[in-house]
Design a protein around this motif. Structure first.
Motif, PDB file in Angstrom:
ATOM      1  N   UNK A 132      26.166  27.337  17.073  1.00  0.00           N
ATOM      2  CA  UNK A 132      26.112  27.415  18.537  1.00  0.00           C
ATOM      3  C   UNK A 132      26.838  26.256  19.212  1.00  0.00           C
ATOM      4  N   UNK A 133      26.655  25.039  18.679  1.00  0.00           N
ATOM      5  CA  UNK A 133      27.289  23.888  19.347  1.00  0.00           C
ATOM      6  C   UNK A 133      28.791  24.085  19.426  1.00  0.00           C
ATOM      7  N   UNK A 134      29.349  24.663  18.360  1.00  0.00           N
ATOM      8  CA  UNK A 134      30.807  24.804  18.311  1.00  0.00           C
ATOM      9  C   UNK A 134      31.276  25.967  19.190  1.00  0.00           C
ATOM     10  N   UNK A 135      30.461  27.023  19.221  1.00  0.00           N
ATOM     11  CA  UNK A 135      30.782  28.116  20.144  1.00  0.00           C
ATOM     12  C   UNK A 135      30.847  27.595  21.575  1.00  0.00           C
ATOM     13  N   UNK A 136      29.798  26.870  21.976  1.00  0.00           N
ATOM     14  CA  UNK A 136      29.742  26.359  23.356  1.00  0.00           C
ATOM     15  C   UNK A 136      30.885  25.381  23.633  1.00  0.00           C
ATOM     16  N   UNK A 147      27.910  29.712  33.506  1.00  0.00           N
ATOM     17  CA  UNK A 147      26.630  29.902  32.819  1.00  0.00           C
ATOM     18  C   UNK A 147      25.470  29.259  33.564  1.00  0.00           C
ATOM     19  N   UNK A 148      25.805  28.364  34.501  1.00  0.00           N
ATOM     20  CA  UNK A 148      24.785  27.521  35.138  1.00  0.00           C
ATOM     21  C   UNK A 148      24.382  28.108  36.490  1.00  0.00           C
ATOM     22  N   UNK A 149      23.083  28.113  36.757  1.00  0.00           N
ATOM     23  CA  UNK A 149      22.568  28.515  38.064  1.00  0.00           C
ATOM     24  C   UNK A 149      22.453  27.258  38.924  1.00  0.00           C
ATOM     25  N   UNK A 150      23.328  27.151  39.917  1.00  0.00           N
ATOM     26  CA  UNK A 150      23.336  25.956  40.764  1.00  0.00           C
ATOM     27  C   UNK A 150      22.350  26.056  41.922  1.00  0.00           C
ATOM     28  N   UNK A 151      21.658  27.185  42.027  1.00  0.00           N
ATOM     29  CA  UNK A 151      20.645  27.291  43.086  1.00  0.00           C
ATOM     30  C   UNK A 151      19.632  26.158  42.934  1.00  0.00           C
ATOM     31  N   UNK A 152      19.406  25.449  43.991  1.00  0.00           N
ATOM     32  CA  UNK A 152      18.426  24.359  44.068  1.00  0.00           C
ATOM     33  C   UNK A 152      18.905  23.054  43.412  1.00  0.00           C
ATOM     34  N   UNK A 153      20.094  23.036  42.859  1.00  0.00           N
ATOM     35  CA  UNK A 153      20.583  21.739  42.344  1.00  0.00           C
ATOM     36  C   UNK A 153      21.926  21.340  42.939  1.00  0.00           C
ATOM     37  N   UNK A 323      15.488  16.596  26.971  1.00  0.00           N
ATOM     38  CA  UNK A 323      15.471  18.057  27.057  1.00  0.00           C
ATOM     39  C   UNK A 323      14.746  18.652  25.851  1.00  0.00           C
ATOM     40  N   UNK A 324      14.226  19.845  26.055  1.00  0.00           N
ATOM     41  CA  UNK A 324      13.549  20.589  24.990  1.00  0.00           C
ATOM     42  C   UNK A 324      14.203  21.964  24.946  1.00  0.00           C
ATOM     43  N   UNK A 325      14.440  22.475  23.742  1.00  0.00           N
ATOM     44  CA  UNK A 325      15.172  23.735  23.606  1.00  0.00           C
ATOM     45  C   UNK A 325      14.350  24.947  24.028  1.00  0.00           C
ATOM     46  N   UNK A 326      13.017  24.810  24.040  1.00  0.00           N
ATOM     47  CA  UNK A 326      12.167  25.989  24.231  1.00  0.00           C
ATOM     48  C   UNK A 326      11.251  25.877  25.450  1.00  0.00           C
ATOM     49  N   UNK A 327      11.489  24.948  26.340  1.00  0.00           N
ATOM     50  CA  UNK A 327      10.615  24.783  27.507  1.00  0.00           C
ATOM     51  C   UNK A 327      11.222  25.411  28.761  1.00  0.00           C
ATOM     52  N   UNK A 328      12.522  25.243  28.933  1.00  0.00           N
ATOM     53  CA  UNK A 328      13.178  25.697  30.160  1.00  0.00           C
ATOM     54  C   UNK A 328      13.865  27.045  29.904  1.00  0.00           C
ATOM     55  N   UNK A 329      14.705  27.453  30.835  1.00  0.00           N
ATOM     56  CA  UNK A 329      15.345  28.754  30.747  1.00  0.00           C
ATOM     57  C   UNK A 329      16.519  28.799  29.787  1.00  0.00           C
ATOM     58  N   UNK A 330      16.273  28.395  28.547  1.00  0.00           N
ATOM     59  CA  UNK A 330      17.231  28.575  27.472  1.00  0.00           C
ATOM     60  C   UNK A 330      18.465  27.693  27.579  1.00  0.00           C
ATOM     61  N   UNK A 331      19.480  28.070  26.790  1.00  0.00           N
ATOM     62  CA  UNK A 331      20.734  27.320  26.748  1.00  0.00           C
ATOM     63  C   UNK A 331      21.301  27.177  28.154  1.00  0.00           C
ATOM     64  N   UNK A 332      21.240  28.232  28.941  1.00  0.00           N
ATOM     65  CA  UNK A 332      21.827  28.183  30.284  1.00  0.00           C
ATOM     66  C   UNK A 332      21.234  27.061  31.118  1.00  0.00           C
ATOM     67  N   UNK A 333      19.919  26.997  31.168  1.00  0.00           N
ATOM     68  CA  UNK A 333      19.331  25.954  32.016  1.00  0.00           C
ATOM     69  C   UNK A 333      19.509  24.573  31.406  1.00  0.00           C
ATOM     70  N   UNK A 334      19.540  24.495  30.072  1.00  0.00           N
ATOM     71  CA  UNK A 334      19.799  23.181  29.485  1.00  0.00           C
ATOM     72  C   UNK A 334      21.226  22.707  29.753  1.00  0.00           C
ATOM     73  N   UNK A 335      22.161  23.627  29.942  1.00  0.00           N
ATOM     74  CA  UNK A 335      23.491  23.206  30.383  1.00  0.00           C
ATOM     75  C   UNK A 335      23.399  22.545  31.759  1.00  0.00           C
ATOM     76  N   UNK A 336      22.582  23.109  32.644  1.00  0.00           N
ATOM     77  CA  UNK A 336      22.367  22.484  33.958  1.00  0.00           C
ATOM     78  C   UNK A 336      21.775  21.094  33.793  1.00  0.00           C
ATOM     79  N   UNK A 337      20.806  20.972  32.884  1.00  0.00           N
ATOM     80  CA  UNK A 337      20.168  19.675  32.672  1.00  0.00           C
ATOM     81  C   UNK A 337      21.158  18.650  32.122  1.00  0.00           C
ATOM     82  N   UNK A 338      21.992  19.071  31.166  1.00  0.00           N
ATOM     83  CA  UNK A 338      23.006  18.165  30.617  1.00  0.00           C
ATOM     84  C   UNK A 338      23.998  17.737  31.698  1.00  0.00           C
TER      85      UNK A 338
END
Lengths: 434, 434
Positions: A132-136, A147-153, A323-338
């Motif tokens: 996955x890391x290499x795909x992304x 991939x990122x939802x910018x609503x509210x950020x 960050x935690x892989x299983x707390x937020x809205x998946x890879x998409x939301x963790x991209x926002x966090x990163x």
């Protein structure tokens, strides 16, 4: 063209409470568990997407019910269309107004949506034949932004700023990929520090952690100040002066108590204080950060979404993002966090451990290194040596570093035999050989 | 002595999407639903505790699963012991470390815990032969304080301060009880303002609201600025200058957009802007409050717990607190919220509507009037005239005021026939006469 034909779910629980592994000031007897899903298609490749929500026992069935509630959104969908626009996949699940009412964007339903997205990412990575890391890290800056939802950020990071951040990192991708494959990624260990362990076991595990090459250890604190002083004394003596020791209170304190307690431990030269109070208390984290400086405040494993991470950064309440892989809205939301971490210049040191969290989150840190922050300085991923044997592509740590995974997928697939054996049937699995 | 013998749960859904009642900028087609539970005992009185979580359709089954997960904590318990120490009942459910992981204190699991507590309060009030507001308003200040979990809020209000607040209101309790029984409690109406209604229906309902004696109306906004200008023009003309009109964006905007949009509507003389952005964005609410002053910011129906309410007050992000009876951890956590509002001098104007929310929340405002804030000034409870016929003791509003309920219980019991008819069986109930 292929179609999603099933979403299978399972309630999987490991009897970790029997060993007191994983005990801390707030969680005395966790049973590490996974609400697990498998997304299957009718494609000839036979590939399936696997992912899970991590829980600590009771309520894992509720999380499975939330996964089940997503089945109707997925079964029958065109796989290529869905995987080809994962921003739209996020919106399909996270913007369902009726499901959103159950959060919004937090708790049981949001974690289930995160797992469903992660399963789709696992499938996409397997189809691409890439970890996955290499795909992304191979996606264009434009696709990453989509991939990122910018609503509210968007008051903190705009799509245009995000594009700039990804573009700025683009030139060095190939070089960093090579370096990552060669060197792996730094790990730190929490293995010595559980509250349930004896002083002797603590000391032995601290020495082993240093000998094993870890650059940092972490101790659980917060149940008793006297115990914390004694245990930190033992740990500091075992690892030596200057060796980084982080502490973790697992939300045990109120704001004033956190400041007092950490000040009382400051002589032990602390790398950070983790989860000093409720993950919801942004202003509290900011007050604690001011009160315990120069000790840094770290948090994130229970931060519910990008909106709370945004504010922790805006308020100066978080110097290390976990960050935690299983707390937020998946890879998409963790991209926002990163992206938020990159924008604010804060290092990301993911939470891991539990069941499969190491396997999953390493991909996000490695992606971040190659395609966003461009650095491993001050970054490391938590590592706990539990339950890895249940995964098809287990995380491997050697000499204090995660070995860079090269197998296709997101690392989140469990062995069929483990799934079968630890499926919850109302009682812990008998501890007999399989 | 008696024992809890069963916790029955039901997935109940009303087909409100067929009528577009309740449509707003974020929730275009809600099906008002209740994840419902009944706690039964072996006592000879035959009394049972009823309560629910309100949802808007899909996912109501997940909420029912969360209620089911609490069964093992309740069945077999001594009823008198449980009802006699409702602070301990809170801790039994909210402090279960494994269930807490699913929030913590937010989302599906937390709402289920709130409903279980509310069902226990319903049972206790029925046993006492009192409406819930009166039961609560008859408790000693010490017992009231014992019901509240001060963890994570004691930096804003301490148990000692809470005791002082309750004690200060004690002398006037009898007088205010009499006044409440005579006058009822102010209501305002959202009936005119749903986005799905035509301009003609909007105008007619606005005129009717004034004629019916309501002191305020509320309009949904946020889907289109042009539409909002047109609809507010119609409403303002219908109700006349000076009549309070609140607006509600249901989380539609980001921070900057909220400020711009509300400023563009400010000429319509707005009573408040409700839910301008994510309920998680405390700093965002504070920025919006500064940006749209003197228009007040109201929020709360999606505020997950006392910790977020605390910060909204600390940051100056909320001038009107809109508690919801079914979002947080039940009566206990709403007592914490009322205390925070009292401490910060902010009026509480509860969210209601949906299914049974009017029935439930009126008790909290009435208790607040008698035993805490001591005033109705600037306070009013939302009222929407939907689905009340399904409740055994429906909320009644006349001439713009809730009539004070006198029947025993928390108001949260549905008619058996309604439960049966609207139990979800995979499709909406056929619209044939029962």
């Amino acid at each position: 063209m292929s179609t999603i034909v099933s979403v299978d779910t399972r309630d999987i629980r490991f009897p970790t409470s029997l060993e007191l592994d994983g005990s801390d000031a707030m969680n005395p007897d966790p049973d590490y568990s996974a609400a697990y899903l498998v997304i299957r298609t009718d494609a000839a490749d036979g590939l399936a997407g696997h992912a899970f929500v991590f829980t600590i026992g009771r309520g894992n069935d509720v999380e499975v019910a939330a996964l089940d509630a997503l089945r109707a959104h997925l079964v029958g969908r065109d796989v290529e269309e869905l995987l080809g626009d994962m921003g739209a996949a996020w919106r399909l699940l996270a913007h369902d107004s009726q499901l959103r009412w159950l959060g919004p964007e937090k708790g049981v339903m949001h974690m289930a949506i995160g797992a469903a997205l992660n399963a789709l990412w696992d499938l996409r990575a397997k189809r691409a034949g890439l970890p996955l890391w290499q795909l992304l890290a191979g996606l264009s800056p434009e696709e990453l932004v989509s991939l990122v939802d910018f609503r509210y950020i968007s008051d903190a990071v705009t799509p245009a700023e995000a594009l700039e951040l990804f573009r700025a990192a683009e030139p060095g991708r190939a070089e960093r990929t090579a370096k990552l494959l060669e060197l792996g990624y730094p790990a730190y260990t929490t293995t010595p520090g559980w509250l349930g362990y004896s002083d002797e076991k603590l000391e032995r595990l601290c020495r082993e952690a240093v000998a094993d090459g870890y650059p940092q250890i972490k101790l659980k604190v917060g149940a008793s100040l006297d115990d914390d002083v004694r245990r930190l004394g033992i740990a500091r003596a075992a690892v030596g002066a200057g060796f980084p020791i982080a502490i973790d209170a697992n939300q045990r304190w109120g704001v004033d108590e956190a400041i007092e307690w950490v000040r009382a431990l400051a002589d032990f030269d602390l790398a950070w204080i983790e989860e000093p109070t409720s993950p919801d208390d942004i202003l509290g984290h900011a007050a604690i950060a001011r009160g315990v400086a120069p000790v840094r405040v770290a948090t994130g494993e229970h931060v519910q979404n990008r909106i709370v991470f945004k504010q922790l950064l805006q308020a100066g309440g978080m110097a290390v993002m976990q960050i935690d892989a299983a707390r937020v809205g998946g890879v998409n939301e963790n991209l926002a966090n990163l992206l938020l971490a990159a924008k604010y210049g804060v290092p990301v040191c993911p939470h891991a451990g539990g069941v499969g969290l190491c396997e999953a989150v390493q991909h996000l840190s490695m992606f971040d290194y190659v395609a966003l922050s461009g650095t491993m300085d001050g970054r490391m991923i938590e590592f706990v040596d539990h339950l890895h044997e249940h995964f098809v592509t287990p995380a491997v740590v050697e000499r204090g570093r995660y070995l860079t995974p090269t197998a296709p997928g997101a690392g989140t697939e469990m062995h069929e035999a483990s799934i079968e054996r630890y499926t919850w049937r109302g009682a812990h699995v008998a501890e007999v050989p399989a």
